[in-house]
Write an enzyme that holds these catalytic residues in place. Structure first.
Site, PDB file in Angstrom:
ATOM      1  N   CYS A   1       0.451   8.528   5.911  1.00  0.00           N
ATOM      2  CA  CYS A   1       1.394   7.588   5.309  1.00  0.00           C
ATOM      3  C   CYS A   1       1.988   8.228   4.057  1.00  0.00           C
ATOM      4  CB  CYS A   1       0.698   6.287   4.924  1.00  0.00           C
ATOM      5  SG  CYS A   1       1.845   5.122   4.148  1.00  0.00           S
TER       6      CYS A   1
ATOM      7  N   CYS B   1       0.108  -0.405  -4.653  1.00  0.00           N
ATOM      8  CA  CYS B   1      -0.380  -1.224  -5.754  1.00  0.00           C
ATOM      9  C   CYS B   1       0.106  -2.660  -5.621  1.00  0.00           C
ATOM     10  CB  CYS B   1       0.116  -0.645  -7.065  1.00  0.00           C
ATOM     11  SG  CYS B   1      -0.136   1.134  -7.183  1.00  0.00           S
TER      12      CYS B   1
ATOM     13  N   ASN C   1       5.207  -0.322  -6.858  1.00  0.00           N
ATOM     14  CA  ASN C   1       4.336  -0.298  -5.678  1.00  0.00           C
ATOM     15  C   ASN C   1       5.044   0.510  -4.590  1.00  0.00           C
ATOM     16  OD1 ASN C   1       3.419  -2.872  -3.222  1.00  0.00           O
ATOM     17  ND2 ASN C   1       2.707  -0.785  -3.455  1.00  0.00           N
TER      18      ASN C   1
ATOM     19  N   ASP D   1     -10.206  -3.863  11.544  1.00  0.00           N
ATOM     20  CA  ASP D   1      -8.743  -3.708  11.539  1.00  0.00           C
ATOM     21  C   ASP D   1      -8.315  -2.301  11.923  1.00  0.00           C
ATOM     22  OD1 ASP D   1      -9.821  -3.095   8.725  1.00  0.00           O
ATOM     23  OD2 ASP D   1      -7.851  -2.179   8.731  1.00  0.00           O
TER      24      ASP D   1
END
Ligand code: AMP
Length: 460
Positions: A390, A8, A108, A354
């Site tokens: 992740c 976030c 975050n 990317d």
């Protein structure tokens, strides 16, 4: 792993005037870090008032409610979650009243030992209202305030229990604290803005106020921010660092500077290194907008091939990546991007993005380029193959989601229908960022994790 995944955006401001509007502006600037919900909390006289809701900032925080928020110190949050875990209950900031104080937090990252800690505290009779690890952080701080007294000591004690990724802004009554986890997974920086100080996920928000970036928080550092400055409580002793490489590759805005390194420059470096590692003769280089743009510019410069915009992106179509079904994702990608026929027809094209996760985006876009008359399509990718999940806040959760765990590079090339496919090497990526490899988290590309995770290889 339980709990929602989220990478976030967070912000905190202390100033000599009401801060709600400035928090709102900062959240708009870091909107790319989360579009599922947004919220603002300010300390007003003796309590913390919050406005939050689902959706983009301008939807989640209606102007009339924003105007009702008075107070010179506050925090804000934009939330990026996967499809399953949206909802008001998990939107932030989260605020509780505990032990004589009102405490608000915006987070975050992802706490990797969240399930264990939650279970432990539930056994002790504590209740949890959300499935969010941010609530756990809030409760730990509240608990340690009782035993430790001072806010810095309480936050430090909470940090002692937490593992994983957390950049935090915390309001304890009328005091604002910022925290970066000891690994430094997620970015967080402090700036001087008119009438006060701001702490925010990305430096571009400080630039939006024509402010001055003072510095990034150090990994493991706690800072108390006031309208006249900030006080640092650095971490004692040494600790390994693991800054998320994906912030530079994809997640952060190109105009942000993270730990002294500009995101745009890193992406251009990646493109240049890609051109050295995977040169091919072509008529033009083009990006997948917007994620591959700076990488493509770097490639074109280094390869000496003209750069062109060959796709128009409909900026009003939302995120395709999180749609729950493959068919929906595919339809959404083809609605979102249309080739510019005059640019691509009859051309040998290098197209740069990317990353490849599932391969959905490229499979469709390569076939669209062929339909539009491209004679060759060479795909170049600005991150090494993503092969491992992740656990630190980026929405890449399970191995079976990754095409690179199922197919060889040539298999992926065939799947996406390209004439050639080249990924940057891990060494090339590290060189492009310009930070030693052992300061970075590269776990999604090499499967070596900087924190202990059941069933995964530990890096140290
Ligand atoms: P895919 O189409 O599944 O291969 O996903 C790759 C595309 O999604 C690339 O264009 C990336 O820019 C973008 N992307 C990669 N990781 C993420 C993420 N965690 N959230 C949203 N988009 C992503």
């Amino acid at each position: 792993m339980a709990g929602p995944k989220h990478s976030c955006g967070i912000v905190g401001i202390a100033a000599d005037a009401d801060v709600a509007n400035a928090l709102y502006t900062a959240l708009m600037v870091i909107q790319h870090r989360g579009q599922e919900s947004a919220g603002i909390s300010v300390f007003d006289r003796d309590t913390i008032e919050t406005v939050k809701g689902d959706g983009l900032v301008d939807h989640a925080i209606p102007k009339d409610k924003l105007e009702s928020l008075k107070g010179q110190i506050g925090i804000g949050h934009v939330r990026y979650a996967t499809t399953g875990s949206k909802g008001y209950i998990n939107s932030q900031p989260l605020v509780v009243k505990a032990a004589g104080a009102t405490i608000g937090v915006a987070h975050n990252g992802d706490i990797t030992n969240y399930p264990q800690l939650k279970e432990k505290y539930m056994k002790e009779g504590r209740t949890f209202l959300t499935d969010s690890d941010s609530e756990l952080i809030l409760k730990l701080i509240a608990k340690h305030r009782v035993s430790q007294g001072g806010p810095v000591e309480a936050i430090r004690a909470a940090m002692g229990e937490l593992d994983g990724a957390y950049a935090l802004v915390i309001l304890i009554n009328d005091r604002l604290f910022a925290v970066r986890d000891p690994y430094g997974f997620r970015p967080l920086c402090i700036g001087k803005v008119g009438g006060g100080y701001m702490v925010v996920s990305e430096s571009t928000a400080i630039d939006a106020f024509r402010g001055e970036l003072v510095r990034d928080l150090l990994p493991g550092e706690i800072c108390e921010i006031t309208k006249t400055g900030f006080k640092s409580y650095p971490m004692e002793g040494s600790h390994p660092h693991a800054r998320c490489m994906f912030e530079w590759v994809y997640f952060a805005r190109p105009d942000s500077v993270i730990d002294g390194i500009e995101v745009y420059q890193v992406r251009k470096n990646i493109g240049k290194i890609l051109a050295r590692e995977h040169y091919v003769e072509a008529d033009l280089v083009m990006p997948i907008p917007d994620s591959g743009r700076a990488h493509a510019i770097g490639y074109a410069l280094e390869a000496g091939i003209p750069y062109e915009e060959g796709f128009m992106k409909n900026r009003f179509v939302g995120r395709t990546f999180i749609l729950p079904e493959q068919k929906l994702r595919e339809a959404a990608v083809s609605n979102k991007m249309i080739p510019i026929k005059g640019t691509v027809a009859g051309k040998r094209i290098v197209i740069v993005d990317d990353s490849i996760v599932r391969g959905t985006t490229l499979k469709i876009l390569v076939s669209m380029l062929r339909d539009a008359g491209a004679t060759e399509v060479h795909v170049r990718i600005g991150s090494p193959p993503i092969i491992a999940p992740c656990y630190y806040g980026v929405d890449m959760k399970s191995r079976d989601q990754f095409v690179a765990t199922k197919l060889s590079i040539d298999g992926i090339r065939k799947l996406i229908g390209a004439d050639s496919l080249g990924y940057i090497s891990i060494d090339g990526l590290v060189e492009a960022i310009g930070m030693p490899a052992d300061e970075l988290c590269l776990a999604c590309t090499n499967g070596k994790y900087p924190t202990r995770i059941d069933g995964e290889e530990y890096r140290f």
